[in-house]
Write a protein that holds these residues in place. Structure first.
Motif, PDB file in Angstrom:
ATOM      1  N   ARG A  79      -6.322   3.880 -11.510  1.00 12.03           N
ATOM      2  CA  ARG A  79      -7.706   3.419 -11.320  1.00 12.03           C
ATOM      3  C   ARG A  79      -7.837   1.932 -11.664  1.00 12.03           C
ATOM      4  NH1 ARG A  79     -12.717   5.430 -10.573  1.00 12.03           N
ATOM      5  NH2 ARG A  79     -14.463   4.331 -11.537  1.00 12.03           N
ATOM      6  N   LEU A  80      -7.130   1.492 -12.705  1.00 11.67           N
ATOM      7  CA  LEU A  80      -7.130   0.068 -13.038  1.00 11.67           C
ATOM      8  C   LEU A  80      -6.542  -0.752 -11.890  1.00 11.67           C
ATOM      9  CD1 LEU A  80      -5.974   0.089 -16.790  1.00 11.67           C
ATOM     10  CD2 LEU A  80      -8.277  -0.345 -15.896  1.00 11.67           C
ATOM     11  N   GLY A  81      -5.480  -0.244 -11.285  1.00 12.09           N
ATOM     12  CA  GLY A  81      -4.899  -0.928 -10.141  1.00 12.09           C
ATOM     13  C   GLY A  81      -5.856  -0.976  -8.966  1.00 12.09           C
ATOM     14  N   PHE A  82      -6.579   0.112  -8.746  1.00 19.89           N
ATOM     15  CA  PHE A  82      -7.586   0.151  -7.679  1.00 19.89           C
ATOM     16  C   PHE A  82      -8.679  -0.880  -7.934  1.00 19.89           C
ATOM     17  CE2 PHE A  82     -11.668   1.912  -6.184  1.00 19.89           C
ATOM     18  CZ  PHE A  82     -11.402   2.019  -4.825  1.00 19.89           C
ATOM     19  N   ARG A  83      -9.162  -0.971  -9.170  1.00 18.97           N
ATOM     20  CA  ARG A  83     -10.199  -1.953  -9.515  1.00 18.97           C
ATOM     21  C   ARG A  83      -9.667  -3.373  -9.395  1.00 18.97           C
ATOM     22  NH1 ARG A  83     -14.879   0.432  -8.722  1.00 18.97           N
ATOM     23  NH2 ARG A  83     -15.200   2.278 -10.031  1.00 18.97           N
ATOM     24  N   ARG A  84      -8.409  -3.568  -9.743  1.00 14.09           N
ATOM     25  CA  ARG A  84      -7.814  -4.900  -9.635  1.00 14.09           C
ATOM     26  C   ARG A  84      -7.782  -5.359  -8.180  1.00 14.09           C
ATOM     27  NH1 ARG A  84      -1.460  -6.007 -10.033  1.00 14.09           N
ATOM     28  NH2 ARG A  84      -1.729  -4.780  -8.133  1.00 14.09           N
ATOM     29  N   ASP A  85      -7.411  -4.460  -7.281  1.00 13.01           N
ATOM     30  CA  ASP A  85      -7.392  -4.810  -5.867  1.00 13.01           C
ATOM     31  C   ASP A  85      -8.787  -5.086  -5.337  1.00 13.01           C
ATOM     32  OD1 ASP A  85      -4.696  -4.547  -5.868  1.00 13.01           O
ATOM     33  OD2 ASP A  85      -4.604  -3.029  -4.280  1.00 13.01           O
TER      34      ASP A  85
ATOM     35  N   LEU B 166       1.150   7.058  -7.776  1.00 11.86           N
ATOM     36  CA  LEU B 166      -0.032   6.241  -7.507  1.00 11.86           C
ATOM     37  C   LEU B 166       0.017   4.937  -8.291  1.00 11.86           C
ATOM     38  CD1 LEU B 166      -2.875   8.937  -7.527  1.00 11.86           C
ATOM     39  CD2 LEU B 166      -1.799   7.873  -5.544  1.00 11.86           C
ATOM     40  N   VAL B 167       0.483   5.014  -9.531  1.00 12.13           N
ATOM     41  CA  VAL B 167       0.597   3.802 -10.358  1.00 12.13           C
ATOM     42  C   VAL B 167       1.581   2.824  -9.717  1.00 12.13           C
ATOM     43  CG1 VAL B 167       1.225   2.892 -12.616  1.00 12.13           C
ATOM     44  CG2 VAL B 167       0.021   5.077 -12.455  1.00 12.13           C
ATOM     45  N   VAL B 168       2.732   3.339  -9.320  1.00  9.73           N
ATOM     46  CA  VAL B 168       3.737   2.478  -8.684  1.00  9.73           C
ATOM     47  C   VAL B 168       3.179   1.886  -7.398  1.00  9.73           C
ATOM     48  CG1 VAL B 168       6.019   2.407  -7.616  1.00  9.73           C
ATOM     49  CG2 VAL B 168       5.657   3.745  -9.693  1.00  9.73           C
ATOM     50  N   GLY B 169       2.470   2.698  -6.621  1.00  6.45           N
ATOM     51  CA  GLY B 169       1.920   2.237  -5.357  1.00  6.45           C
ATOM     52  C   GLY B 169       0.934   1.100  -5.512  1.00  6.45           C
ATOM     53  N   TYR B 170       0.223   1.075  -6.642  1.00  6.06           N
ATOM     54  CA  TYR B 170      -0.773   0.032  -6.855  1.00  6.06           C
ATOM     55  C   TYR B 170      -0.234  -1.202  -7.557  1.00  6.06           C
ATOM     56  CZ  TYR B 170      -5.147   1.782  -5.036  1.00  6.06           C
ATOM     57  OH  TYR B 170      -6.151   2.162  -4.181  1.00  6.06           O
ATOM     58  N   PHE B 171       0.844  -1.059  -8.286  1.00  2.00           N
ATOM     59  CA  PHE B 171       1.336  -2.205  -9.059  1.00  2.00           C
ATOM     60  C   PHE B 171       2.651  -2.774  -8.528  1.00  2.00           C
ATOM     61  CE2 PHE B 171      -1.645  -0.298 -12.029  1.00  2.00           C
ATOM     62  CZ  PHE B 171      -2.277  -1.414 -12.555  1.00  2.00           C
ATOM     63  N   ALA B 172       3.276  -2.121  -7.551  1.00  2.67           N
ATOM     64  CA  ALA B 172       4.516  -2.630  -6.959  1.00  2.67           C
ATOM     65  C   ALA B 172       4.250  -3.058  -5.526  1.00  2.67           C
ATOM     66  CB  ALA B 172       5.606  -1.561  -7.001  1.00  2.67           C
ATOM     67  N   GLY B 173       5.005  -4.025  -5.058  1.00  2.00           N
ATOM     68  CA  GLY B 173       4.875  -4.484  -3.686  1.00  2.00           C
ATOM     69  C   GLY B 173       5.535  -3.529  -2.716  1.00  2.00           C
ATOM     70  N   PRO B 174       5.271  -3.701  -1.418  1.00  2.00           N
ATOM     71  CA  PRO B 174       5.840  -2.786  -0.430  1.00  2.00           C
ATOM     72  C   PRO B 174       7.361  -2.816  -0.379  1.00  2.00           C
ATOM     73  CG  PRO B 174       4.775  -4.670   0.629  1.00  2.00           C
ATOM     74  CD  PRO B 174       4.400  -4.717  -0.819  1.00  2.00           C
ATOM     75  N   ASN B 175       7.958  -3.960  -0.670  1.00  2.00           N
ATOM     76  CA  ASN B 175       9.415  -4.053  -0.639  1.00  2.00           C
ATOM     77  C   ASN B 175      10.062  -3.605  -1.944  1.00  2.00           C
ATOM     78  OD1 ASN B 175       9.454  -5.143   1.996  1.00  2.00           O
ATOM     79  ND2 ASN B 175       9.030  -7.185   1.199  1.00  2.00           N
ATOM     80  N   SER B 176       9.357  -3.806  -3.043  1.00  2.00           N
ATOM     81  CA  SER B 176       9.931  -3.474  -4.347  1.00  2.00           C
ATOM     82  C   SER B 176       9.626  -2.050  -4.791  1.00  2.00           C
ATOM     83  CB  SER B 176       9.417  -4.457  -5.408  1.00  2.00           C
ATOM     84  OG  SER B 176       8.005  -4.358  -5.545  1.00  2.00           O
ATOM     85  N   ALA B 177       8.699  -1.370  -4.132  1.00  2.00           N
ATOM     86  CA  ALA B 177       8.298  -0.033  -4.578  1.00  2.00           C
ATOM     87  C   ALA B 177       9.457   0.967  -4.591  1.00  2.00           C
ATOM     88  CB  ALA B 177       7.148   0.485  -3.722  1.00  2.00           C
ATOM     89  N   PRO B 178      10.280   1.083  -3.506  1.00  2.00           N
ATOM     90  CA  PRO B 178      11.390   2.053  -3.574  1.00  2.00           C
ATOM     91  C   PRO B 178      12.363   1.774  -4.707  1.00  2.00           C
ATOM     92  CG  PRO B 178      10.995   1.366  -1.302  1.00  2.00           C
ATOM     93  CD  PRO B 178      10.162   0.470  -2.170  1.00  2.00           C
ATOM     94  N   ALA B 179      12.677   0.483  -4.919  1.00  2.00           N
ATOM     95  CA  ALA B 179      13.589   0.147  -6.023  1.00  2.00           C
ATOM     96  C   ALA B 179      12.948   0.464  -7.364  1.00  2.00           C
ATOM     97  CB  ALA B 179      13.959  -1.328  -5.954  1.00  2.00           C
TER      98      ALA B 179
ATOM     99  N   GLY C 168      -5.517   7.057 -14.960  1.00  2.00           N
ATOM    100  CA  GLY C 168      -6.282   5.939 -15.505  1.00  2.00           C
ATOM    101  C   GLY C 168      -5.660   4.603 -15.135  1.00  2.00           C
ATOM    102  N   ALA C 169      -4.329   4.517 -15.207  1.00  2.00           N
ATOM    103  CA  ALA C 169      -3.646   3.276 -14.832  1.00  2.00           C
ATOM    104  C   ALA C 169      -3.813   3.002 -13.336  1.00  2.00           C
ATOM    105  CB  ALA C 169      -2.171   3.366 -15.196  1.00  2.00           C
TER     106      ALA C 169
END
Length: 203
Positions: A191-197, A105-118, A188-189
């Motif tokens: 959730r921070l990503g969710f609030r940031r979005d 979930l943390v990666v999903g919120y802080f990484a882009g769609p292209n960079s997430a797998p890497a 918790g991290a």
């Protein structure tokens, strides 16, 4: 301990890590990139229902990975374990996928769609090595062994190895405690990503 049983525990850990991280992190990053998260926020569905569904799907795929690996080990890999031990190993590995779902979930919120797998691979593969999934923990350099103590993959693998009679025979309460703390930290991290979005869209 037979090598086949040892590898079943470590590769089972490796399998649930991959299914959990890619099942939550890569898919969520892709959906964010396509704008599906904005659509979901406009719907009456609670946000945490979506997160819960992502985790549930990852748990299902982790279960499939572990069950298939166990069947292959029993039929073709020379694994010989009592039915109760097999059930305990499956339960341990499946329950142990939750921290990696939270990390996804943390990666999903802080990484882009292209960079997430890497990004996931940059986390997933070094974490696997440092936890002793490929090279037994006792053969790792001392500084790597110290790093392993804070990694959820190490604690899950040690509990799985304990089921087959290997591992370092540390307290299971210690292992579960570290994994629970890691899960809470990652949630918790996330959730921070969710609030940031939310702030970017509505702030």
């Amino acid at each position: 301990v037979r090598q086949s049983a040892y590898l079943l525990a470590t590769y089972g850990t490796f399998g649930v890590m991959g299914a959990s991280l890619f099942g939550t992190g890569a898919s969520m990053a892709a959906e964010r990139g396509l704008g599906w998260m904005q659509v979901k926020r406009a719907s009456p569905m609670p946000p945490f229902a979506y997160f819960g569904a992502k985790i549930a799907v990852s748990v299902v795929f982790s279960s499939i990975v572990v069950v298939l690996l166990t069947i292959l080990g029993l039929l073709f890999g020379g694994v010989h374990m009592a039915p109760l031990s097999i059930a305990k190993l499956l339960a341990t590995l499946i329950a142990g996928c939750i921290p990696f779902c939270a990390l996804g979930l943390v990666v999903g919120y802080f990484a882009g769609p292209n960079s997430a797998p890497a990004t996931i691979n940059l986390i997933y593969l070094p974490m696997s090595f440092c936890s002793g999934l490929w090279v037994p923990y006792l053969f790792l350099p001392k500084f790597v062994q110290q790093i392993a103590q804070v990694l959820p993959s190490y604690h899950l693998s040690q509990m799985a190895l304990g089921v087959v009679g290997a591992g370092r025979h540390e307290s299971s309460f210690w292992h579960w405690g570290i994994m629970l703390a890691f899960t809470v930290l990652c949630l918790g991290a996330a959730r921070l990503g969710f609030r940031r979005d939310e702030g970017r869209l509505y702030g």
